[in-house]
Scaffold this active site. Structure first.
Site, PDB file in Angstrom:
ATOM      1  N   GLU A 184      -8.646 -10.656  -8.188  1.00  0.00           N
ATOM      2  CA  GLU A 184      -7.847  -9.446  -7.981  1.00  0.00           C
ATOM      3  C   GLU A 184      -6.671  -9.370  -8.956  1.00  0.00           C
ATOM      4  OE1 GLU A 184      -7.059  -9.643  -3.756  1.00  0.00           O
ATOM      5  OE2 GLU A 184      -9.168  -9.305  -3.269  1.00  0.00           O
ATOM      6  N   ASN A 243      -1.780  -0.218   7.305  1.00  0.00           N
ATOM      7  CA  ASN A 243      -1.226  -1.557   7.568  1.00  0.00           C
ATOM      8  C   ASN A 243      -0.373  -2.141   6.435  1.00  0.00           C
ATOM      9  OD1 ASN A 243      -3.362  -2.167   5.934  1.00  0.00           O
ATOM     10  ND2 ASN A 243      -4.439  -3.476   7.403  1.00  0.00           N
ATOM     11  N   LYS A 267       0.837  -1.192   0.000  1.00  0.00           N
ATOM     12  CA  LYS A 267       0.000   0.000   0.000  1.00  0.00           C
ATOM     13  C   LYS A 267       0.886   1.263   0.000  1.00  0.00           C
ATOM     14  CE  LYS A 267      -3.716  -2.569   2.332  1.00  0.00           C
ATOM     15  NZ  LYS A 267      -4.594  -2.688   3.539  1.00  0.00           N
ATOM     16  N   HIS A 300      -1.604  -5.578   1.415  1.00  0.00           N
ATOM     17  CA  HIS A 300      -2.858  -6.313   1.187  1.00  0.00           C
ATOM     18  C   HIS A 300      -2.546  -7.732   0.724  1.00  0.00           C
ATOM     19  CE1 HIS A 300      -6.602  -7.679  -0.644  1.00  0.00           C
ATOM     20  NE2 HIS A 300      -5.876  -8.009  -1.697  1.00  0.00           N
ATOM     21  N   TYR A 354     -12.046  -3.156  -3.312  1.00  0.00           N
ATOM     22  CA  TYR A 354     -12.582  -3.274  -1.946  1.00  0.00           C
ATOM     23  C   TYR A 354     -14.110  -3.204  -1.913  1.00  0.00           C
ATOM     24  CZ  TYR A 354      -8.005  -3.006   0.409  1.00  0.00           C
ATOM     25  OH  TYR A 354      -6.732  -3.275   0.891  1.00  0.00           O
TER      26      TYR A 354
END
Ligand code: GTP
Ligand code: MG
Length: 149
Positions: free
Chosen positions: A126, A112, A9, A115, A49
Site C-alpha cells: 500500500e 470509520n 478517510k 484505514h 481495496y
C-alpha cells in the site's frame, strides 16, 4: 522493521480530525516516513481495496474513499502494523473499544475515519501504491533512546 500505510478517510478530513488522528500515532512513538493530503482516483481506490471487490458494499466504499481528500501516511516501527490496527480499533466503530480511534471518533462502518494495513506485506504494497519515489523521508527521531532500551 515493519511499515504500515495509514490513511485518514474523507470523513476524518471533513470532520477536522486530522491532527487528532496523526497525534495518536505520533504520541505512541512510531516514525513518520511519509505524509500528504491527496485526492485519489477511483482506479487507485479500487486497486487499494481490490480484495473486497466482490462485496456488496464495494461501490459505496469506492464512492466514500473518493468523496474528498484523504491524508496518506507511512509509519515505521517494530510491530507497527498490528499496533496501528489496535490503535484504530474494530472495523465497526460501535464495536471498537473506547480509547481507540474508531471507538472514540466514529459510529458507522461506512464512515470509520481511518484505514490501517492488515499485514506487513500489505503495508509495503500500500505504501508503494499511494506514494511515489522521493515522497518518503529517511530520518532519525531524536527521541529514539527514550523509546527503546
Ligand atoms: P480498513 O482499514 O479501511 O481496510 O478497514 P478494516 O481492515 O477494518 O476492514 P475491511 O478491510 O474489512 O474493510 C475495508 C473498509 O470497507 C472498512 O473500513 C469500511 O470502511 C468498509 N466496509 C467494510 N465492511 C462494510 C460494510 O459491511 N458496509 C459498508 N458500508 N462498508 C464496509
Ligand atoms: Mg482492511
Amino acid at each position: 522493521v515493519d511499515q504500515t500505510y495509514i490513511m485518514i478517510k474523507p470523513d476524518g478530513v471533513q470532520r477536522g480530525l486530522v491532527g487528532e488522528i496523526i497525534s495518536r500515532f505520533e504520541k505512541k512513538g512510531f516514525l513518520l516516513k511519509g505524509l500528504k493530503l491527496f485526492e485519489c482516483t477511483k482506479e487507485l481506490a479500487e486497486e487499494h481495496y481490490k480484495d473486497l471487490r466482490e462485496k456488496p458494499f464495494f461501490p459505496k466504499l469506492i464512492d466514500y474513499i473518493t468523496s474528498g481528500p484523504v491524508v496518506c501516511m507511512a509509519w515505521e516501527g517494530v510491530g507497527v502494523v498490528a499496533s496501528a490496527r489496535k490503535l484504530i480499533g474494530a472495523t465497526n466503530p460501535l464495536q471498537a473499544e473506547p480509547g481507540t480511534i474508531r471507538g472514540d471518533l466514529a459510529i458507522q462502518t461506512g464512515r470509520n475515519v481511518v484505514h490501517g494495513s492488515d499485514s506487513p506485506e500489505n503495508g509495503l504494497r500500500e505504501i508503494e501504491l499511494w506514494f511515489k519515489e522521493g515522497e518518503l523521508c529517511q530520518w532519525t527521531q531524536v527521541q529514539v533512546p527514550w523509546l527503546r532500551e
